[in-house]
Design a protein around this motif. Sequence first.
Motif, PDB file in Angstrom:
ATOM      1  N   ASN A   1       0.849  -1.185   0.000  1.00 64.07           N
ATOM      2  CA  ASN A   1       0.000   0.000   0.000  1.00 64.07           C
ATOM      3  C   ASN A   1       0.890   1.243   0.000  1.00 64.07           C
ATOM      4  OD1 ASN A   1      -1.495   2.302   1.490  1.00 64.07           O
ATOM      5  ND2 ASN A   1      -3.130   0.891   0.922  1.00 64.07           N
ATOM      6  N   PRO A   2       0.845   2.068  -1.051  1.00 65.36           N
ATOM      7  CA  PRO A   2       1.767   3.213  -1.163  1.00 65.36           C
ATOM      8  C   PRO A   2       1.612   4.250  -0.058  1.00 65.36           C
ATOM      9  CG  PRO A   2       0.090   3.277  -2.895  1.00 65.36           C
ATOM     10  CD  PRO A   2      -0.030   1.947  -2.237  1.00 65.36           C
ATOM     11  N   ALA A   3       0.354   4.520   0.345  1.00 62.05           N
ATOM     12  CA  ALA A   3       0.127   5.521   1.398  1.00 62.05           C
ATOM     13  C   ALA A   3       0.703   5.044   2.728  1.00 62.05           C
ATOM     14  CB  ALA A   3      -1.362   5.812   1.534  1.00 62.05           C
ATOM     15  N   ALA A   4       0.632   3.732   2.975  1.00 65.42           N
ATOM     16  CA  ALA A   4       1.182   3.184   4.218  1.00 65.42           C
ATOM     17  C   ALA A   4       2.699   3.293   4.222  1.00 65.42           C
ATOM     18  CB  ALA A   4       0.751   1.727   4.372  1.00 65.42           C
ATOM     19  N   TYR A   5       3.330   3.015   3.078  1.00 58.87           N
ATOM     20  CA  TYR A   5       4.783   3.197   2.970  1.00 58.87           C
ATOM     21  C   TYR A   5       5.158   4.647   3.288  1.00 58.87           C
ATOM     22  CZ  TYR A   5       5.986  -1.293   0.697  1.00 58.87           C
ATOM     23  OH  TYR A   5       6.225  -2.614   0.418  1.00 58.87           O
TER      24      TYR A   5
END
Length: 416
Positions: A116-120
């Motif tokens: 998940n890009p936002a979590a990264y």
Amino acid sequence: MHLNTVEEFLDHFINRKVRYDVLFLNDKELYKELYKVAEENSDKPEYQTLLGYLHKYGEAYGKNLELAYKAFKKAAEARDSYAMYELGLMYDRGDYVKEDINEAVKWYTLACDKDNPAAYCNLGCLYEKGKGVAQDDKKAFEYFEKAAGLGNVTALGNIALYYRLGRGVEKDYNKSFELFKIAAEQNDKFSINQLGFMYENGYGTNKDLEKAFECYLLSAKKGYARAMNNVGYFYERGMGVEKDLVKALEWYEKAANAGDSSAMRNVGIFYRDALGVSQDLNKAVYWFTKASEAGNTRAMVHIGNMYEKGLGVVQDYEKAFYWYEKAASLGNEIGINNIGVLYEKGLGVEKDLDKAITCYKKAAEYNCGIALSNLGLCYQYGRGVIQSKTVALMYFKKAIENGYEKAKEHYNNLNK
């Protein structure tokens, strides 16, 4: 992305994994239909997540963070990456639930396991701040890179900033400029503002104040408070645009109302000094106080000065001391110096020349011009120290070198 049907919305959100917050139904009544579909399919994690978003943003039946949390929790336990991210975000910010950074890290990490890009990106921010994890710029940079590689434009802006500052990576203005430019082209308001900063200072490109102003204005119009403050500053100084104090105040007020503490301080200065507006000391006190409460140390010095001099408030040396001390505790050198002044004169505190000298010397370590000058005066007249013309001249000279013009008069009078 504006869509006309519920089917289009579901296709983008469920099938194409497009973020909820960039999808908009043109007919607001359709959100109720979307809610109905989500409820009917709530046994599926992705639809449960959709319910969470509808409760979080409230387009169908109003915001309800309790129901949003329950929906995200159920979907997260079923391993939906967006729900895991949203659950982490709620724990990170303390939205509905009590702030719990360990839980935030846990859910962000689980979401990262599903790319998940936002979590990264958010996990990178936690490593940047050392919040819930050991502070580590290199790890932060690595997480930002993973997020950017998956199309997260916020992370791309963060990478660009790291290259500008040399955090977790070798400083590279050229690379920073190019990355900010790419992120700005994707309408990232933070990066557009930062691109203005690069043009303003000639970092990675030729210095161009007109282009800097254009970037700040574009970012400001997209709602970025820091950019609004920058637009105000350019109007105030006539940088890249014709000087206009009225427009400067307008933009400072917009930024202040959007929560920018530097802008709050600037609004206070305009009302105190009658810049582009009639003097209003009450408003100056209001904005200085508001900025101070938001943590702006320079505003703390201003409000302390208002109390010291009785401007817009009843003169109160103890309150002046309180604000100077608060600014000083956060590293503001003028605040440190001003505490010294109060100790030297015995205003609001018992007179103590030793403490005054200690404050002046501490502020002087920051190359504070007025503190250096005050030390010069103490040595010139033997206040709290052994009188010494040589040492006094040395401090006056240092004060002048650090831009304190009044020290020139002291230096010239003593050096006759």
